[in-house]
Design a protein around this motif. Structure first.
Motif, mmCIF file in Angstrom:
data_model
loop_
_atom_site.group_PDB
_atom_site.id
_atom_site.type_symbol
_atom_site.label_atom_id
_atom_site.label_comp_id
_atom_site.label_asym_id
_atom_site.label_seq_id
_atom_site.Cartn_x
_atom_site.Cartn_y
_atom_site.Cartn_z
ATOM 1 N N TYR A 105 5.303 -1.783 -5.467
ATOM 2 C CA TYR A 105 4.918 -1.125 -6.714
ATOM 3 C C TYR A 105 3.802 -1.897 -7.427
ATOM 4 N N LEU A 106 3.902 -3.217 -7.407
ATOM 5 C CA LEU A 106 2.878 -4.031 -8.061
ATOM 6 C C LEU A 106 1.534 -3.863 -7.364
ATOM 7 N N ALA A 107 1.543 -3.818 -6.030
ATOM 8 C CA ALA A 107 0.307 -3.593 -5.279
ATOM 9 C C ALA A 107 -0.279 -2.228 -5.629
ATOM 10 N N PHE A 108 0.584 -1.218 -5.739
ATOM 11 C CA PHE A 108 0.133 0.125 -6.132
ATOM 12 C C PHE A 108 -0.489 0.082 -7.528
ATOM 13 N N TYR A 109 0.196 -0.560 -8.454
ATOM 14 C CA TYR A 109 -0.284 -0.633 -9.835
ATOM 15 C C TYR A 109 -1.655 -1.309 -9.912
ATOM 16 N N LEU A 110 -1.788 -2.463 -9.283
ATOM 17 C CA LEU A 110 -3.052 -3.187 -9.340
ATOM 18 C C LEU A 110 -4.178 -2.409 -8.669
ATOM 19 N N ALA A 111 -3.857 -1.776 -7.546
ATOM 20 C CA ALA A 111 -4.885 -1.009 -6.825
ATOM 21 C C ALA A 111 -5.387 0.158 -7.660
ATOM 22 N N PHE A 112 -4.473 0.922 -8.242
ATOM 23 C CA PHE A 112 -4.884 2.115 -8.982
ATOM 24 C C PHE A 112 -5.334 1.800 -10.399
ATOM 25 N N ARG A 113 -5.028 0.606 -10.882
ATOM 26 C CA ARG A 113 -5.521 0.191 -12.191
ATOM 27 C C ARG A 113 -6.970 -0.272 -12.106
ATOM 28 N N PHE A 114 -7.304 -0.998 -11.061
ATOM 29 C CA PHE A 114 -8.611 -1.646 -11.020
ATOM 30 C C PHE A 114 -9.588 -1.042 -10.007
ATOM 31 N N ASP A 159 -10.111 6.774 -5.558
ATOM 32 C CA ASP A 159 -8.738 7.028 -5.140
ATOM 33 C C ASP A 159 -8.486 6.595 -3.692
ATOM 34 N N GLY A 160 -9.402 6.930 -2.818
ATOM 35 C CA GLY A 160 -9.234 6.590 -1.406
ATOM 36 C C GLY A 160 -9.172 5.094 -1.169
ATOM 37 N N LEU A 161 -9.990 4.334 -1.905
ATOM 38 C CA LEU A 161 -9.981 2.878 -1.762
ATOM 39 C C LEU A 161 -8.686 2.282 -2.309
ATOM 40 N N ALA A 162 -8.168 2.874 -3.395
ATOM 41 C CA ALA A 162 -6.903 2.398 -3.960
ATOM 42 C C ALA A 162 -5.754 2.630 -2.975
ATOM 43 N N VAL A 163 -5.766 3.788 -2.334
ATOM 44 C CA VAL A 163 -4.758 4.086 -1.306
ATOM 45 C C VAL A 163 -4.882 3.090 -0.156
ATOM 46 N N ALA A 164 -6.118 2.827 0.262
ATOM 47 C CA ALA A 164 -6.360 1.899 1.366
ATOM 48 C C ALA A 164 -5.897 0.487 1.009
ATOM 49 N N ALA A 165 -6.128 0.074 -0.227
ATOM 50 C CA ALA A 165 -5.728 -1.270 -0.657
ATOM 51 C C ALA A 165 -4.203 -1.411 -0.658
ATOM 52 N N TYR A 183 -2.765 14.121 0.530
ATOM 53 C CA TYR A 183 -3.266 15.262 1.301
ATOM 54 C C TYR A 183 -2.272 16.422 1.354
ATOM 55 N N GLU A 184 -1.324 16.418 0.441
ATOM 56 C CA GLU A 184 -0.266 17.432 0.460
ATOM 57 C C GLU A 184 -0.804 18.853 0.384
ATOM 58 N N ASP A 185 -1.821 19.067 -0.433
ATOM 59 C CA ASP A 185 -2.352 20.420 -0.602
ATOM 60 C C ASP A 185 -2.945 20.981 0.688
ATOM 61 N N LYS A 186 -3.305 20.113 1.605
ATOM 62 C CA LYS A 186 -3.798 20.560 2.912
ATOM 63 C C LYS A 186 -2.678 20.588 3.946
ATOM 64 N N ILE A 187 -1.742 19.652 3.820
ATOM 65 C CA ILE A 187 -0.680 19.534 4.814
ATOM 66 C C ILE A 187 0.312 20.683 4.727
ATOM 67 N N ILE A 188 0.789 20.990 3.511
ATOM 68 C CA ILE A 188 1.850 21.990 3.348
ATOM 69 C C ILE A 188 1.425 23.374 3.825
ATOM 70 N N GLY A 216 6.326 9.507 -4.804
ATOM 71 C CA GLY A 216 6.541 9.709 -6.230
ATOM 72 C C GLY A 216 5.552 8.944 -7.092
ATOM 73 N N ALA A 217 5.228 7.726 -6.688
ATOM 74 C CA ALA A 217 4.275 6.933 -7.465
ATOM 75 C C ALA A 217 2.907 7.597 -7.486
ATOM 76 N N TYR A 218 2.451 8.064 -6.330
ATOM 77 C CA TYR A 218 1.125 8.691 -6.259
ATOM 78 C C TYR A 218 1.090 10.013 -7.031
ATOM 79 N N LYS A 219 2.134 10.842 -6.854
ATOM 80 C CA LYS A 219 2.164 12.135 -7.540
ATOM 81 C C LYS A 219 2.209 11.943 -9.047
ATOM 82 N N SER A 220 3.008 10.981 -9.489
ATOM 83 C CA SER A 220 3.114 10.739 -10.926
ATOM 84 C C SER A 220 1.794 10.241 -11.496
ATOM 85 N N PHE A 221 1.095 9.416 -10.741
ATOM 86 C CA PHE A 221 -0.210 8.908 -11.187
ATOM 87 C C PHE A 221 -1.185 10.053 -11.432
#
Length: 395
Positions: free
Chosen positions: A168-177, A181-187, A230-235, A94-99
């Protein structure tokens, strides 16, 4: 006869899940990742988690004396982490989709995502603290502060709402700074993995990260993020080979669960109890077996949801109070148990397990509703707030 009534839950639970369900025809698909579907299933899982907690109090193998054991809910005792894995998957999803679908989603992220969880932690902590005092638990000032700070859990079911804000905080900081996208997911993934590595290195204790349930399903948070990415490829791939994946996922679930049980017996999370020099390795090997079963459970649930649309008034309602019910029902579990969280004698012990279940549910639901209203008032969530919309596909 009264003692046998508890077995009716094995008939009631499937009815609660499948009442009003609509199978999809050939070539037709249900969006099992939609907000309405995931909320409905989470509502069902919340009831199952309640049965898990009551099962731990009535028929778990570690209860002493053995005369306390009352059979009936054995199925639910060992599967709590499997049930919670679905929630963590959709926390990440949900966090990723909403972003990716909501403009300026990270603006106010702390207020919208993190603060409600933290508020839920401390509001229920205070309620449990008052309950402990009222039933006569003795505590000194340091003990009271440990409880009120949640360094020692006053509400024994709050590990989830302690851990989730940090994810959630790790997600926020990763995608804020991090712009890529791939690096934010990895972080974000690296943060969760680091948490697991720390958790597996800590012996069982009475404080934070006190046991394997604190980390044996949290890997599903980054798994949810990766699935969303990767939902658009997985589904489309799953639809193309649907029956192959569905049959394999369902067929593998029980063998994987049995393997996880064997791994717990063979390796053990409790190596410190018998002086194992490789206790950390043992925990990680045991964890690996549970990674397999949690991933397969969520995968199988999603696949089945693609062909069966679930939904009825009960599931829809429970889906609106999942967090509050999860946190507050434990108060009544403890009050009706033999002892309150292993301490002083509980004031209202109920030996009939079916009646125990009914009382916990009957008191837990209105309490969860009141708790939700209280949180809404504190956070300023009024009646004018718009209803959540279905999450769109990420581009």
């Amino acid at each position: 006869m009264g003692k046998q009534l508890i077995y009716s839950v094995y008939f009631i639970m499937p009815i609660l899940l499948l009442w009003g369900a609509k199978p999809q025809g050939k070539g037709q698909w249900n969006d099992s990742l939609s907000l309405s579907q995931t909320k409905a299933f989470q509502g069902f899982l919340t009831v199952a988690i309640m049965l898990h907690h009551i099962g731990q109090k009535t028929c778990a193998s570690w209860l002493f004396p053995k005369s306390r054991i009352i059979p009936g809910l054995e199925f639910f005792v060992p599967i709590g982490y499997i049930l919670v894995s679905f929630f963590l998957f959709f926390n990440g999803y949900g966090a990723y989709k909403s972003f990716h679908t909501k403009k300026n989603y990270l603006n106010g992220f702390v207020k919208k995502r993190i603060l409600p969880v933290v508020l839920s932690l401390y509001s229920t902590t205070l309620i449990f603290f008052i309950a402990r005092l009222l039933i006569g638990e003795k505590m000194d000032m340091p003990g009271a502060l440990l409880y009120l700070s949640s360094i020692k859990l006053c509400n024994p079911n709050t590990w989830y709402v302690i851990v989730l804000p940090f994810f959630y905080l790790a997600f926020y900081l990763a995608f804020r700074f991090i712009k890529k996208d791939g690096l934010a997911v990895a972080a974000t993934t690296a943060f969760v993995v680091a948490y697991i590595l720390v958790g597996t290195s800590i012996d069982h204790n009475d404080y934070l990260i006190r046991g394997e349930w604190w980390w044996n399903c949290v890997h599903m948070f980054p798994v949810g993020i990766l699935f969303a990415k990767y939902e658009d490829k997985i589904i489309p791939h799953l639809k193309k080979y649907y029956w192959v994946y569905a049959i394999l996922a369902v067929a593998a679930l029980y063998p994987l669960y049995l393997y996880s049980v064997h791994a717990q017996d063979f390796f053990s999370y409790y190596g410190e109890n018998f002086g194992a020099p490789d206790k950390v390795l043992r925990r990680r090997m045991t964890l690996l077996s549970q990674v397999f079963v949690t991933m397969d459970f969520v995968f199988a649930s999603l696949l089945l949801g693609m062909k069966v649309k679930i939904g009825n008034r009960f599931l829809k309602f429970m889906g609106t109070i999942t967090l509050e019910f999860y946190l507050i029902h434990g108060l009544f579990v403890e009050l009706c148990d033999h002892t309150f969280d292993g301490g002083v004698k509980s004031p209202f012990p109920i030996k009939n397990v079916f009646l125990y279940v009914l009382v916990v549910f009957a008191l837990g639901v209105p309490s969860a509703i009141l708790l939700k209203k209280l949180h809404g008032l504190i956070l300023g969530i009024g009646k004018k707030e718009k209803q959540p919309v279905e999450l769109k596909k990420a581009s």
